[in-house]
Design a protein around this motif. Structure first.
Motif, PDB file in Angstrom:
ATOM      1  N   UNK A 148      10.927  17.577  38.366  1.00  9.25           N
ATOM      2  CA  UNK A 148      11.449  16.686  37.466  1.00  9.25           C
ATOM      3  C   UNK A 148      10.383  15.697  37.286  1.00  9.25           C
ATOM      4  N   UNK A 149       9.367  15.304  37.817  1.00 12.12           N
ATOM      5  CA  UNK A 149       8.610  15.061  37.408  1.00 12.12           C
ATOM      6  C   UNK A 149       7.706  15.346  36.442  1.00 12.12           C
ATOM      7  N   UNK A 150       7.453  16.596  36.650  1.00 13.10           N
ATOM      8  CA  UNK A 150       7.337  16.908  35.410  1.00 13.10           C
ATOM      9  C   UNK A 150       7.952  17.116  34.100  1.00 13.10           C
ATOM     10  N   UNK A 151       8.607  17.120  34.214  1.00 12.48           N
ATOM     11  CA  UNK A 151       9.381  16.828  33.083  1.00 12.48           C
ATOM     12  C   UNK A 151       9.333  14.936  33.054  1.00 12.48           C
ATOM     13  N   UNK A 152       9.705  14.077  33.672  1.00 10.78           N
ATOM     14  CA  UNK A 152       9.178  12.663  33.893  1.00 10.78           C
ATOM     15  C   UNK A 152       8.073  12.926  32.627  1.00 10.78           C
ATOM     16  N   UNK A 153       6.958  13.428  33.330  1.00 13.79           N
ATOM     17  CA  UNK A 153       5.738  13.082  32.779  1.00 13.79           C
ATOM     18  C   UNK A 153       5.752  13.460  31.840  1.00 13.79           C
ATOM     19  N   UNK A 164       3.975  11.476  27.880  1.00 11.07           N
ATOM     20  CA  UNK A 164       2.681  12.120  28.339  1.00 11.07           C
ATOM     21  C   UNK A 164       3.108  12.685  26.254  1.00 11.07           C
ATOM     22  N   UNK A 165       3.729  13.207  25.841  1.00 11.09           N
ATOM     23  CA  UNK A 165       4.353  13.002  24.759  1.00 11.09           C
ATOM     24  C   UNK A 165       4.990  11.752  23.828  1.00 11.09           C
ATOM     25  N   UNK A 166       5.078  11.045  24.272  1.00 10.72           N
ATOM     26  CA  UNK A 166       5.627   9.810  23.507  1.00 10.72           C
ATOM     27  C   UNK A 166       4.532   8.572  23.522  1.00 10.72           C
ATOM     28  N   UNK A 167       3.491   9.327  24.870  1.00 11.33           N
ATOM     29  CA  UNK A 167       2.057   8.038  24.971  1.00 11.33           C
ATOM     30  C   UNK A 167       1.365   8.658  23.333  1.00 11.33           C
ATOM     31  N   UNK A 168       1.592   9.958  23.348  1.00 13.85           N
ATOM     32  CA  UNK A 168       0.869  10.427  21.986  1.00 13.85           C
ATOM     33  C   UNK A 168       1.140   9.840  20.774  1.00 13.85           C
ATOM     34  N   UNK A 208       3.841   6.051  11.615  1.00 14.09           N
ATOM     35  CA  UNK A 208       3.592   7.827  11.726  1.00 14.09           C
ATOM     36  C   UNK A 208       4.394   8.367  13.138  1.00 14.09           C
ATOM     37  N   UNK A 209       3.088   8.336  13.543  1.00 15.35           N
ATOM     38  CA  UNK A 209       2.397   9.068  15.066  1.00 15.35           C
ATOM     39  C   UNK A 209       2.515  10.476  14.830  1.00 15.35           C
ATOM     40  N   UNK A 210       3.502  11.298  16.075  1.00 15.61           N
ATOM     41  CA  UNK A 210       2.873  12.249  15.844  1.00 15.61           C
ATOM     42  C   UNK A 210       4.144  12.740  14.316  1.00 15.61           C
ATOM     43  N   UNK A 211       3.856  14.461  14.096  1.00 16.80           N
ATOM     44  CA  UNK A 211       4.599  14.930  13.322  1.00 16.80           C
ATOM     45  C   UNK A 211       5.490  15.297  14.106  1.00 16.80           C
ATOM     46  N   UNK A 266       6.115  17.462  17.134  1.00 18.55           N
ATOM     47  CA  UNK A 266       6.741  16.863  18.692  1.00 18.55           C
ATOM     48  C   UNK A 266       7.938  17.717  18.796  1.00 18.55           C
ATOM     49  N   UNK A 267       8.737  18.381  18.634  1.00 17.34           N
ATOM     50  CA  UNK A 267       9.648  18.927  18.215  1.00 17.34           C
ATOM     51  C   UNK A 267       9.332  20.003  18.979  1.00 17.34           C
ATOM     52  N   UNK A 268       8.018  20.702  18.396  1.00 12.45           N
ATOM     53  CA  UNK A 268       7.478  21.480  19.156  1.00 12.45           C
ATOM     54  C   UNK A 268       6.779  21.858  20.542  1.00 12.45           C
ATOM     55  N   UNK A 269       5.816  20.417  20.958  1.00 15.47           N
ATOM     56  CA  UNK A 269       5.468  19.693  22.353  1.00 15.47           C
ATOM     57  C   UNK A 269       7.202  19.894  23.507  1.00 15.47           C
TER      58      UNK A 269
END
Length: 188
Positions: free
Chosen positions: A98-103, A107-111, A123-126, A130-133
């Motif tokens: 759960x913590x791995x999912x949350x963080x 991190x994806x949102x931060x990027x 634009x942000x991440x393509x 983003x979907x791939x990550x």
């Protein structure tokens, strides 16, 4: 007690600790967010709106972004402090997942936000990246769960449908917009 709660710890006061940790997160968010917003404004970490956008959206230009840092860090820190001092929740592989999912999704949102700020565009991440990550993280979470937990039910004849279903659910919930008028998983 209901059979679905048999695996949960029956520590007296667990609900009290969960409520207290929620109150602690709320209080820390209320205390930290104004200072974080001022700091982000000072750094000029604001949104950039498109020129061809609506006039009402142009008012958002310069609104501080990256406030999600607090929404990820504060709950994780509160959990770790409660765990370190009080150990009310226990540390299990499921807690780590759960913590791995949350963080991880944080991190994806931060990027995404960081690229918006650095590139001075909205634009942000393509979208495909983003979907791939998000998909890779979802697969890692599912794999970890299946490696360390026995499934609660067995679908011998439908096992081919379980992985895609879990993948869809995890990614769909990671793409929920904060407001109904915005989308966080655009595929343009």
């Amino acid at each position: 007690m209901l059979s679905m709660f048999n695996g949960l710890p029956s520590t007296p006061g667990l609900l009290t600790m969960v409520i207290l940790s929620g109150i602690a997160v709320l209080c820390l968010m209320l205390a930290c967010m104004p200072a974080l917003i001022r700091y982000l404004r000072k750094l000029k970490y604001g949104q950039t709106e498109r020129e061809e956008g609506l006039e009402s959206h142009k008012a958002k230009s310069g609104t501080p972004t990256m406030g999600g840092i607090a929404f990820v860090l504060i709950p994780v820190l509160v959990y770790l402090v409660y765990y370190a001092f009080f150990r009310p929740f226990g540390w299990t592989i499921n807690t780590a997942i759960v913590l791995l999912a949350y963080v991880g999704y944080g991190l994806i949102g931060f990027a995404d936000d960081y690229l918006i700020v650095v590139q001075h565009s909205n634009i942000g991440l393509k979208p495909k990246l983003k979907f791939g990550l998000q998909s890779i993280l979802a697969l890692v979470l599912i794999a970890l769960y299946l490696m360390y937990n026995e499934p609660a039910f067995y679908l011998h004849n439908l096992s081919f449908a379980v992985l895609p279903t879990w993948l869809f659910v995890i990614i769909a919930f990671s793409c929920l917009p904060a407001r109904p008028t915005q989308s966080t998983c655009r595929m343009a």
